[in-house]
Structure formats: C-alpha cells, structure tokens
Write an enzyme that holds these catalytic residues in place. Structure first.
Site, PDB file in Angstrom:
ATOM      1  N   ASN A  10       0.141 -27.539  24.585  1.00  0.00           N
ATOM      2  CA  ASN A  10       1.184 -28.519  24.283  1.00  0.00           C
ATOM      3  C   ASN A  10       2.476 -27.744  24.070  1.00  0.00           C
ATOM      4  O   ASN A  10       2.668 -27.121  23.032  1.00  0.00           O
ATOM      5  CB  ASN A  10       0.801 -29.310  23.023  1.00  0.00           C
ATOM      6  CG  ASN A  10       1.925 -30.243  22.586  1.00  0.00           C
ATOM      7  OD1 ASN A  10       2.889 -30.449  23.321  1.00  0.00           O
ATOM      8  ND2 ASN A  10       1.798 -30.803  21.389  1.00  0.00           N
ATOM      9  N   TRP A  11       3.333 -27.795  25.089  1.00  0.00           N
ATOM     10  CA  TRP A  11       4.572 -27.006  25.020  1.00  0.00           C
ATOM     11  C   TRP A  11       5.654 -27.672  24.175  1.00  0.00           C
ATOM     12  O   TRP A  11       6.725 -27.088  23.975  1.00  0.00           O
ATOM     13  CB  TRP A  11       5.107 -26.735  26.439  1.00  0.00           C
ATOM     14  CG  TRP A  11       4.294 -25.745  27.201  1.00  0.00           C
ATOM     15  CD1 TRP A  11       3.313 -24.926  26.695  1.00  0.00           C
ATOM     16  CD2 TRP A  11       4.381 -25.448  28.595  1.00  0.00           C
ATOM     17  NE1 TRP A  11       2.793 -24.144  27.698  1.00  0.00           N
ATOM     18  CE2 TRP A  11       3.434 -24.448  28.881  1.00  0.00           C
ATOM     19  CE3 TRP A  11       5.169 -25.934  29.649  1.00  0.00           C
ATOM     20  CZ2 TRP A  11       3.257 -23.926  30.166  1.00  0.00           C
ATOM     21  CZ3 TRP A  11       4.995 -25.423  30.917  1.00  0.00           C
ATOM     22  CH2 TRP A  11       4.039 -24.423  31.173  1.00  0.00           C
ATOM     23  N   LYS A  12       5.399 -28.896  23.744  1.00  0.00           N
ATOM     24  CA  LYS A  12       6.391 -29.608  22.916  1.00  0.00           C
ATOM     25  C   LYS A  12       7.751 -29.586  23.629  1.00  0.00           C
ATOM     26  O   LYS A  12       7.799 -29.622  24.847  1.00  0.00           O
ATOM     27  CB  LYS A  12       6.432 -29.005  21.506  1.00  0.00           C
ATOM     28  CG  LYS A  12       5.021 -28.934  20.912  1.00  0.00           C
ATOM     29  CD  LYS A  12       4.966 -28.635  19.449  1.00  0.00           C
ATOM     30  CE  LYS A  12       3.505 -28.636  18.988  1.00  0.00           C
ATOM     31  NZ  LYS A  12       3.354 -28.448  17.551  1.00  0.00           N
ATOM     32  N   HIS A  96       0.474 -37.673  18.910  1.00  0.00           N
ATOM     33  CA  HIS A  96       0.628 -36.381  18.231  1.00  0.00           C
ATOM     34  C   HIS A  96       1.307 -36.607  16.877  1.00  0.00           C
ATOM     35  O   HIS A  96       2.143 -37.500  16.738  1.00  0.00           O
ATOM     36  CB  HIS A  96       1.461 -35.441  19.107  1.00  0.00           C
ATOM     37  CG  HIS A  96       1.476 -34.037  18.589  1.00  0.00           C
ATOM     38  ND1 HIS A  96       2.319 -33.642  17.580  1.00  0.00           N
ATOM     39  CD2 HIS A  96       0.721 -32.963  18.906  1.00  0.00           C
ATOM     40  CE1 HIS A  96       2.090 -32.363  17.311  1.00  0.00           C
ATOM     41  NE2 HIS A  96       1.124 -31.931  18.091  1.00  0.00           N
ATOM     42  N   GLU A  98       3.648 -35.191  15.486  1.00  0.00           N
ATOM     43  CA  GLU A  98       5.117 -35.174  15.544  1.00  0.00           C
ATOM     44  C   GLU A  98       5.652 -36.514  16.054  1.00  0.00           C
ATOM     45  O   GLU A  98       6.742 -36.932  15.663  1.00  0.00           O
ATOM     46  CB  GLU A  98       5.588 -33.995  16.413  1.00  0.00           C
ATOM     47  CG  GLU A  98       5.387 -32.671  15.680  1.00  0.00           C
ATOM     48  CD  GLU A  98       5.055 -31.484  16.561  1.00  0.00           C
ATOM     49  OE1 GLU A  98       5.277 -31.540  17.790  1.00  0.00           O
ATOM     50  OE2 GLU A  98       4.549 -30.480  16.022  1.00  0.00           O
ATOM     51  N   GLU A 168      -5.981 -32.550  14.513  1.00  0.00           N
ATOM     52  CA  GLU A 168      -4.896 -31.626  14.187  1.00  0.00           C
ATOM     53  C   GLU A 168      -4.450 -31.864  12.742  1.00  0.00           C
ATOM     54  O   GLU A 168      -3.629 -32.756  12.485  1.00  0.00           O
ATOM     55  CB  GLU A 168      -3.704 -31.845  15.132  1.00  0.00           C
ATOM     56  CG  GLU A 168      -4.019 -31.545  16.582  1.00  0.00           C
ATOM     57  CD  GLU A 168      -2.781 -31.077  17.352  1.00  0.00           C
ATOM     58  OE1 GLU A 168      -2.882 -30.041  18.028  1.00  0.00           O
ATOM     59  OE2 GLU A 168      -1.720 -31.721  17.267  1.00  0.00           O
ATOM     60  N   GLY A 174       1.951 -25.321  13.349  1.00  0.00           N
ATOM     61  CA  GLY A 174       3.164 -24.503  13.325  1.00  0.00           C
ATOM     62  C   GLY A 174       3.360 -23.737  12.028  1.00  0.00           C
ATOM     63  O   GLY A 174       4.433 -23.197  11.777  1.00  0.00           O
ATOM     64  N   SER A 214      -2.250 -24.013  14.751  1.00  0.00           N
ATOM     65  CA  SER A 214      -2.183 -22.547  14.666  1.00  0.00           C
ATOM     66  C   SER A 214      -3.360 -21.840  15.336  1.00  0.00           C
ATOM     67  O   SER A 214      -3.856 -20.834  14.828  1.00  0.00           O
ATOM     68  CB  SER A 214      -2.032 -22.089  13.207  1.00  0.00           C
ATOM     69  OG  SER A 214      -0.826 -22.601  12.660  1.00  0.00           O
ATOM     70  N   GLY A 235      -0.248 -25.188  20.426  1.00  0.00           N
ATOM     71  CA  GLY A 235       1.207 -25.317  20.464  1.00  0.00           C
ATOM     72  C   GLY A 235       1.874 -23.976  20.710  1.00  0.00           C
ATOM     73  O   GLY A 235       1.879 -23.469  21.834  1.00  0.00           O
TER      74      GLY A 235
HETATM   75  P1  13P Z   1       0.656 -24.909  16.792  1.00  0.00           P
HETATM   76  O1  13P Z   1      -0.428 -24.326  17.657  1.00  0.00           O
HETATM   77  O2  13P Z   1       2.016 -24.353  17.075  1.00  0.00           O
HETATM   78  O3  13P Z   1       0.288 -24.891  15.345  1.00  0.00           O
HETATM   79  O4  13P Z   1       0.763 -26.461  17.201  1.00  0.00           O
HETATM   80  C1  13P Z   1      -0.385 -27.219  17.259  1.00  0.00           C
HETATM   81  C2  13P Z   1      -0.071 -28.498  17.926  1.00  0.00           C
HETATM   82  O5  13P Z   1       0.658 -29.318  17.398  1.00  0.00           O
HETATM   83  C3  13P Z   1      -0.631 -28.732  19.264  1.00  0.00           C
HETATM   84  O6  13P Z   1      -0.486 -30.042  19.647  1.00  0.00           O
END
Ligand code: 13P
Length: 250
Positions: A10-12, A96, A98, A168, A174, A214, A235
């Site tokens: 997931n590159w956000k 997600h 977010e 998650e 993050g 993470s 992420g």
């Molecule tokens: P991180 O791997 O940066 O913690 O993010 C996880 C995430 O939100 C994947 O969708």
C-alpha cells in the site's frame, strides 16, 4: 486448510507515475518466478495505468487504494469500480484506517463498497483494526467483532470467497510498533471466528486474513510463520523495491 498468502504494497499517497514505474523495473527481477504468494501493488490512482502496463506478464497484480460504491454518477472526484476494471485493476483496498480517520468512512460506507466490489469481481482487501485507546481499554475484541459484522453485513456466503480481510491495528501503522505474532494471531482468530458465525465454517476456513502495521523485512518471517496470518499489507516498507522484495521473499 492451505490458503495462498497475499502480500500487498500500500503505497498510500506516495510516488509519481515515473517513480512508480521505476519501482516496478527494480522490483520485478527480485520476485521473478515467485509463486508461493500472491503479490499485489497498490499505487495511487494516477499511477495505476503505468504500473499495470509495467507488470504485464509478471504474475504481480495491481490494486487500487479506494473506490466509490456507485458504478457512475454525479460524484465529483470519485473513482468507480468500472473505471478500475477497465484499465486492468484486479484488487481494491477498502476501509483503510486512514480512510476511516481522515475521510469519514464508516463500517456502513465500507460495506456498500464491498458489495459493489464483489459485484464487479474486484478482489476486496477490507481493513479492520482497533486504535490504541480501544486496545488499552480492553476493547479490541469488541471493536473487531463490530467492524467485522458491519463491513460484512448482507454479504451472502456464496459471494464471499474473494474477500480478503486485513487486520491493521491502528497503533502499529507507521509507528514502528509491530503487533507481536501472538497479538496478530489472536486478533485473526477473533475475526475468523466471527466470519464463521456470519458466513459459515467453509468461508471462514478459506478466508485470507492479512496483518498490516509496521511490517518490515526483519519481522516478516516471524509474522508469516503464524498459521493464522495469511499475508501482509505493507505501507512504508513497500516503497523501496529491495525492502518490499525481502518481505515478499520472507
Ligand atoms: P506501515 O507498514 O507503514 O505501518 O503501514 C501499514 C499500512 O497502513 C498498510 O496499509
């Protein structure tokens, strides 16, 4: 029951189309002939087409990070599942944390998107997970049950096979704080148990539940060794081809 693990990037809101293309060029040699896991890259909408073109013939699939629940209409700024399908997108992340936190998504809106994704044969990766205050208040199980019921409402068991759930925990996203394999495994059992009640034992048994939060090259093996963990949603560590390549090759 053997479930094919799914590892998704997931590159956000990172990478221009040129950067996304550069990633694929460097990543594909690292996973050539990799068959053990289903590998999915989820770039932003503006990079979907270039990534889809770049992975052609590689076995790597491409997913969107979101979509709208209607097929078309006056919904300025939204992206329809028809548009995603038309360019060759096969997967879509839904709900997600977010999206829940910053864009007001709820179990109800995510549920509508899930119905739509299934109708269009997009493989949905539906996210659930508790925030830190909920975990500290001992409410993790309650939250996971509520979210699982909410997002799956009205889905008939015979249509549920493509669904993938990603657990998650929001406190692990993050932050560098990974859930231990035991914490993740316990949460996955709660989710799978509820899916068994809602959709039957067969669906629950086949359901892939990914862990996200993470995930890094150095913790991927321990997480993926848990029989309850059927893959990862990555992420930050998926932005670099070497690092994501190591995770895929755990
Ligand atoms: P991180 O791997 O940066 O913690 O993010 C996880 C995430 O939100 C994947 O969708």
């Amino acid at each position: 029951m053997t479930r094919k693990p799914l590892i998704a990037a997931n590159w956000k809101m990172y990478k221009t189309p040129a950067q996304a293309q550069e990633f694929v060029k460097n990543f594909l040699p690292l996973v050539a002939r990799h068959e053990r896991d289903e590998v999915v890259l989820c770039p932003s909408f503006t990079s979907l087409s270039v990534v889809i073109a770049a992975v052609t013939g590689s076995g790597v699939a491409v997913g969107a990070q979101n979509m709208y629940s209607a097929d078309e209409g006056a919904f300025t700024g939204e992206i329809s599942p028809l548009m995603l399908k038309a360019i060759g997108t096969t997967h879509v992340i839904l709900g997600h944390s977010e999206r829940r936190q910053y864009f007001c998504e709820t179990d109800e809106t995510i549920n509508r998107k899930l119905h739509t994704a299934l109708r269009h044969e997009l493989t949905p990766i539906v996210c659930v997970g508790e925030v830190l205050a909920e975990r500290e208040a001992g409410k993790t199980e309650e939250v996971l049950l509520r979210q699982t019921r909410g997002v799956l409402a009205g889905i008939p068991p015979e249509h549920a096979a493509p669904i993938v759930i990603a657990y998650e925990p929001v406190w692990a996203i993050g932050t560098g704080k990974t859930a231990t394999p035991q914490i993740a495994s316990d949460a996955h059992k709660v989710i799978r148990g509820e899916v068994a009640k809602l959709l039957g034992a067969e669906v629950a048994d086949k359901l892939r539940i990914l862990y996200g939060g993470s995930v890094k090259p150095d913790n991927a093996t321990a997480l993926m060794s848990e029989s309850e963990i059927d893959g990862a949603l990555v992420g930050g560590a998926s932005l670099d081809p070497q690092s994501f390549g190591k995770i895929v090759n755990y």
